[in-house]
Every structure is written in C-alpha cells, then in structure tokens.
Design an enzyme around this catalytic site. Structure first.
Site, PDB file in Angstrom:
ATOM      1  N   LYS A  22     -12.143  -8.243  -0.533  1.00  0.00           N
ATOM      2  CA  LYS A  22     -11.962  -8.164   0.392  1.00  0.00           C
ATOM      3  C   LYS A  22     -11.896  -6.775   0.210  1.00  0.00           C
ATOM      4  O   LYS A  22     -11.466  -5.707   1.273  1.00  0.00           O
ATOM      5  CB  LYS A  22     -10.877  -8.690   0.629  1.00  0.00           C
ATOM      6  N   ASN A  23     -10.960  -6.355  -0.893  1.00  0.00           N
ATOM      7  CA  ASN A  23      -9.796  -5.407  -0.691  1.00  0.00           C
ATOM      8  C   ASN A  23     -10.765  -4.154  -2.173  1.00  0.00           C
ATOM      9  O   ASN A  23     -10.485  -3.041  -1.725  1.00  0.00           O
ATOM     10  CB  ASN A  23      -8.987  -5.212  -2.374  1.00  0.00           C
ATOM     11  N   ARG A  92      -1.702  -3.573   6.722  1.00  0.00           N
ATOM     12  CA  ARG A  92      -1.398  -2.252   6.255  1.00  0.00           C
ATOM     13  C   ARG A  92      -2.567  -1.553   5.651  1.00  0.00           C
ATOM     14  O   ARG A  92      -2.772  -0.536   5.440  1.00  0.00           O
ATOM     15  CB  ARG A  92      -0.062  -2.308   5.748  1.00  0.00           C
ATOM     16  N   ILE A 329       4.583  -4.875 -10.173  1.00  0.00           N
ATOM     17  CA  ILE A 329       3.853  -3.930  -9.456  1.00  0.00           C
ATOM     18  C   ILE A 329       4.539  -3.602  -8.095  1.00  0.00           C
ATOM     19  O   ILE A 329       5.604  -3.149  -7.270  1.00  0.00           O
ATOM     20  CB  ILE A 329       2.577  -4.367  -8.850  1.00  0.00           C
TER      21      ILE A 329
HETATM   22  C1  EPZ Z   1      -3.663  -2.521  -3.204  1.00  0.00           C
HETATM   23  O1  EPZ Z   1      -2.576  -2.498  -2.165  1.00  0.00           O
HETATM   24  C2  EPZ Z   1      -4.339  -4.025  -2.758  1.00  0.00           C
HETATM   25  N1  EPZ Z   1      -4.312  -4.123  -1.432  1.00  0.00           N
HETATM   26  C3  EPZ Z   1      -3.265  -5.355  -2.344  1.00  0.00           C
HETATM   27  O2  EPZ Z   1      -3.510  -6.619  -2.211  1.00  0.00           O
HETATM   28  C4  EPZ Z   1      -2.528  -5.072  -4.115  1.00  0.00           C
HETATM   29  O3  EPZ Z   1      -1.536  -6.452  -4.915  1.00  0.00           O
HETATM   30  C5  EPZ Z   1      -2.001  -3.857  -4.729  1.00  0.00           C
HETATM   31  O4  EPZ Z   1      -3.532  -2.979  -3.885  1.00  0.00           O
HETATM   32  C6  EPZ Z   1      -1.768  -3.649  -6.390  1.00  0.00           C
HETATM   33  O5  EPZ Z   1      -2.766  -4.082  -6.863  1.00  0.00           O
HETATM   34  C7  EPZ Z   1      -5.789  -3.487  -0.940  1.00  0.00           C
HETATM   35  O6  EPZ Z   1      -7.041  -3.508  -1.643  1.00  0.00           O
HETATM   36  C8  EPZ Z   1      -6.138  -3.849   0.455  1.00  0.00           C
HETATM   37  P1  EPZ Z   1      -0.533  -0.496  -4.534  1.00  0.00           P
HETATM   38  P2  EPZ Z   1      -2.150  -0.884  -2.352  1.00  0.00           P
HETATM   39  O7  EPZ Z   1      -0.861   1.505  -3.744  1.00  0.00           O
HETATM   40  O8  EPZ Z   1      -2.667  -0.152  -2.691  1.00  0.00           O
HETATM   41  C9  EPZ Z   1       3.357   1.468  -5.364  1.00  0.00           C
HETATM   42  C10 EPZ Z   1      -3.629  -8.456  -1.506  1.00  0.00           C
HETATM   43  O9  EPZ Z   1      -3.190  -9.942  -1.670  1.00  0.00           O
HETATM   44  N2  EPZ Z   1       3.277   2.263  -4.413  1.00  0.00           N
HETATM   45  O10 EPZ Z   1      -1.874  -0.041  -5.208  1.00  0.00           O
HETATM   46  O11 EPZ Z   1      -0.992  -1.166  -1.058  1.00  0.00           O
HETATM   47  C11 EPZ Z   1       3.872   0.262  -4.066  1.00  0.00           C
HETATM   48  O12 EPZ Z   1       4.924  -0.003  -3.578  1.00  0.00           O
HETATM   49  C12 EPZ Z   1      -2.598  -7.364  -1.545  1.00  0.00           C
HETATM   50  O13 EPZ Z   1      -5.023  -8.451  -1.224  1.00  0.00           O
HETATM   51  C13 EPZ Z   1       3.683   3.696  -4.466  1.00  0.00           C
HETATM   52  O14 EPZ Z   1       4.859   3.589  -4.296  1.00  0.00           O
HETATM   53  O15 EPZ Z   1      -0.967  -1.298  -3.719  1.00  0.00           O
HETATM   54  C14 EPZ Z   1       3.489  -1.432  -5.766  1.00  0.00           C
HETATM   55  O16 EPZ Z   1       4.429  -1.149  -5.632  1.00  0.00           O
HETATM   56  C15 EPZ Z   1      -1.463  -7.542  -1.272  1.00  0.00           C
HETATM   57  N3  EPZ Z   1       3.731   4.731  -3.536  1.00  0.00           N
HETATM   58  C16 EPZ Z   1       2.378   0.276  -6.238  1.00  0.00           C
HETATM   59  O17 EPZ Z   1       2.406   1.435  -6.190  1.00  0.00           O
HETATM   60  C17 EPZ Z   1       2.100   4.911  -2.368  1.00  0.00           C
HETATM   61  O18 EPZ Z   1       2.306   6.252  -1.457  1.00  0.00           O
HETATM   62  C18 EPZ Z   1       0.895  -0.717  -6.466  1.00  0.00           C
HETATM   63  O19 EPZ Z   1       1.090  -0.345  -4.569  1.00  0.00           O
HETATM   64  C19 EPZ Z   1       1.401   3.883  -2.744  1.00  0.00           C
HETATM   65  C20 EPZ Z   1       2.708   2.348  -3.870  1.00  0.00           C
END
Ligand code: EPZ
Length: 420
Positions: A22-23, A92, A329
């Site tokens: 999916k991702n 999102r 995370i």
């Molecule tokens: C991706 O989300 C995945 N989704 C998530 O999977 C997954 O949990 C996540 O990566 C972490 O591995 C998709 O790929 C569609 P991040 P993403 O930006 O990219 C912080 C699932 O269940 N952050 O890597 O949105 C954030 O809050 C989903 O399939 C900032 O601070 O996650 C988090 O704490 C859930 N500022 C950390 O970084 C930003 O601008 C990692 O988030 C962006 C993120």
C-alpha cells in the site's frame, strides 16, 4: 458499518500470498502526475486507500482504470492542480500529490491533511523541502498553496524530531526530479517503499542516486516519460500474517515476500524463539507455545517498523514474561492497549512505553478498531482468544489489507462479517 466476528482458537494452516505494498502504491500513483504519457502499475492491491488515490487522480484530470491488480493511467494533461479537502481528509497520504503537482506545473493547492488517532501528523518537513527548492508557500483556509517561477536543486536536511519522514522524502524527491540542477536530500527516509518510488521515477527518466540510504542525490531532468512498474510486496501485511501464524500456533507458508525487507522483525522474532524458515520470496512460520517475551523500540527503517507495533503487542500479550514496547515514531500510537486489556491482556502504558505482561490466553470481547494497524492487532488477538471477538469499524482494516478475511478463512480461521 460492518464488524468482523472472530471465533478464536483455530490454528492457521496452509498457504497465503501477500499483496502489493500500500505504502509504495500511493506515492507511485501520485508520481504519474509528473508525465502526460501513459503509465501502467501492476501488483496494485484493491484497498480503500488505493480507491481514494485513484479518485484524487481523476479529480486532477487523469483518466485511470483499475482492473485485476493493474492501474492504467492514460496519456493526457492534468486539468487541475487542486487536491480538495474532501479527498485529502479521507486519506492523509493524498498529501503526496504536492510534490509532483509542484514539480510538473510549478503550482499546487493541496489541503492540509490534519491529524489522526496515531498522532498530530505535521507536514513541516514537506514544506521545508519544497521551500528549499524555490517554492513560495502560503497557508490559505486549510490549504497549502505552493507556486514557483522555477524550481532549483538544493541541499535539504530533512530530519525531524522523530527522525526521517517517508512521505516528506517522497514529496521532495518528486518535486526535485524536474527541477534544474542537483538536489541532495540529507536524512532521507530509507524505507523499501521510498526505494520503490525512486525506481519508478528512474524508469520515467529521472536521475536519482543513493535512494535507500540517508543521502539521496537527484539530478533534475527536463522531461519524464511514461513507465510500467510492478509494486513490491507489502512487508507490513507479510509481518502481520507471520504473527497470525505464530499467535495461533499455526503452520503457514507465506508467499510473495521480500525477506530482505523484514530484517528488524525477523531479528525480534528470532530473539523470541520463533520458528521461521525462508526462501528468496517465501517463508514458513510454525507457531509454538514456547515464545519468549522481548523488548522493542520502533524506529525509522531499517529499525523496527511502527506499523508492526500493535500486531507485536498482541503477540506479546500472550507470550510468557514481560515485554517493554517503546514507540518512538508516534508516541501516542497506543489506542489498541485499552482494547487489548478489555480482552484480558495485562498492558500498562507509561508515556511512549507499553509494559506487557504476557498471559496464557486472551478472552474474546467486543472491541473497536481505531486505525489501520491497531485493527490488525485486534484481529490477531481475536484469532488467539477464547470465544468470540467482534472488531467494529473494520473500514480501518479495509484501508490496508486486501481481502484479509478471505485470506484468513482460507487458512482455517473462523471469521465472518456482520452489520454493526
Ligand atoms: C508513512 O507515513 C506511512 N504511510 C505510515 O504508515 C507509517 O507509519 C509512517 O510512514 C512511518 O513509517 C504511508 O507511507 C502512506 P512519516 P508518513 O512522515 O510518511 C513526523 C500505515 O499504517 N513528521 O515518516 O506520514 C511524524 O509525525 C501508515 O500504513 C514530522 O515531524 O510518516 C512521525 O512522528 C500509518 N514532520 C515521524 O515524523 C513532517 O513533516 C515519521 O512520520 C512529517 C512527519
């Protein structure tokens, strides 16, 4: 709304095939906005999130067809650069159209995604990255409005307080591939899904090096053409199915896996004494009662995936000993704790830690899904529990697991669907 009823106790046996990731699909579908030429994406799982992304592409003017795991994006110009709130708010990950729209059209108006139950989900790193490439950004009525006369390659440090960001890395990479000059993304995400996106972009004619490592180098090109791509297997679905076999003391052959993507999970499972043998693209998982409790901390790839935290907690809830699960995370990603405790689990939350005292057996109960991976964890718990478990709001599950109840039924699970 539907709920899933699970009659616990069946030992899962047989073979199951993992669907496409999916991702990886979501950003790769977004990347088709970077060309007016046709693209074909194979191995696409039929999920709510896939449908949402296809709806978004159509709203941007792309003609897309989806049939039997194949998405065909027809040739044609995108007619809009606005990703509406009603579409982005349902998923999102839609925010990852920001980079390609800006990269191709030098303008984009994308609704801010907002938070969800697992956390605030900020987008500061996404905006930092596209600003560094020369975009002017303003926030208007809940939308990010980004414009650029020209996008220039730049050095971008993309590390946040929680480490690297998967979709921010995707967005910046997709904005940079058509920029003029070289872009360096430092503290880039290394997830296999980011690698899959980079490989698709290279097939389209992009010049990218270092993907899969914390430093990605992009040399901008003038034009990207259409491409055909097969999506990598979903490592989180694979991990969830591995735990389904372990928690039911089953014996399951799981096909279409990339063993190399499962390193940190396999490391923890071997520490717990799990019996998993593997070939290049399949693994055999035999459950047993003698698993040992383990401690784990979720980290960016190649660390233990946060998307497997809830599922692992369910397994540890019925594993002898005390396990400490630390969520680095999304420190609030513990909505499943109270639901598991309703099934008799002994789990205590202390800030970003969950202390799990394993018990012999969970007891079935009505529980509520709150997000995609929490619902997967509750299904695993229901498979192992005595009696019946009903998991409500299973639309969360349908976002990320293709045909999951059919797959479980084929393995001997007693699972069926009822109206809420
Ligand atoms: C991706 O989300 C995945 N989704 C998530 O999977 C997954 O949990 C996540 O990566 C972490 O591995 C998709 O790929 C569609 P991040 P993403 O930006 O990219 C912080 C699932 O269940 N952050 O890597 O949105 C954030 O809050 C989903 O399939 C900032 O601070 O996650 C988090 O704490 C859930 N500022 C950390 O970084 C930003 O601008 C990692 O988030 C962006 C993120």
């Amino acid at each position: 709304m539907d709920k899933l009823i699970i009659e616990g106790g069946a030992k899962l046996k047989g073979e199951v095939t993992v669907s496409g990731a999916k991702n990886a699909v979501l950003p790769i579908l977004a990347a088709t906005l970077l060309t007016d030429e046709p693209c074909e994406i194979r191995g696409v799982p039929n999920l709510r999130d896939t449908t949402s992304m296809l709806k978004l592409l159509r709203s941007l003017g792309k003609a897309v067809e989806f049939d039997k795991g194949r998405v065909i994006v027809a040739a044609g110009k995108t007619s809009s650069y606005i990703a509406e709130y009603k579409l982005v708010s349902t998923m999102r990950a839609s925010f990852c159209v920001l980079g390609p729209l800006l990269g191709k059209f030098k303008k984009a108006k994308v609704s801010l995604p907002g938070g969800c139950v697992i956390g605030v989900r900020p987008v500061d790193l996404h905006l930092k990255g596209i600003k560094a490439l020369g975009a002017d950004i303003c926030i208007e009525a809940g939308y990010v409005v980004a414009t650029a006369k020209k996008l220039r390659g730049s050095y971008i440090y993309l590390g946040g307080v929680y480490g690297s960001s998967v979709l921010a890395t995707d967005n910046v990479m997709m904005a940079a591939v058509l920029a003029s000059g070289k872009t360096i993304i430092e503290s880039a995400a290394c997830e296999p899904e980011v690698v899959d996106l980079a490989e698709f972009l290279i097939k389209m004619g992009a010049k990218i090096k270092g993907y899969g490592t914390p430093v990605i180098e992009i040399e901008g090109v003038k034009h990207l053409h259409g491409a055909t791509h097969l999506i990598i297997p979903d490592r989180i679905e694979a991990g969830t199915l591995i735990l389904a076999s372990l928690i039911t003391e089953g014996d399951v052959l799981i096909k279409n896996v990339r063993y190399a993507h499962l390193g940190s999970l396999m490391d923890k499972l071997s520490e717990a004494g799990a019996n998993v043998t593997h070939a290049e693209s399949s693994l055999r998982v035999k459950g047993n009662r003698r698993l040992k409790s383990i401690n784990l901390t979720t980290l960016p790839y190649p660390g233990f995936p946060t998307d497997m935290q809830a599922q692992m907690m369910s397994l540890m809830a019925v594993t002898r000993g005390i396990s400490v699960i630390t969520e680095k995370i999304y420190p609030d990603r513990f909505m499943h704790v109270s639901e598991l405790n309703r099934m008799g689990a002994h789990i205590q939350r202390e800030g970003p830690h969950a202390i799990v005292e394993g018990i012999k057996r969970l007891s079935g109960a009505p529980v509520m899904a709150s997000d995609l991976r929490a619902s997967a964890g509750l299904v695993l718990a229901g498979l192992a529990a005595s009696g019946k478990t009903s998991v409500s709001r299973i639309y969360h599950l349908e976002r990320g697991y293709e045909l999951i109840e059919q797959k479980l039924i084929n393995l001997g699970a007693k699972v069926w669907r009822e109206k809420e």
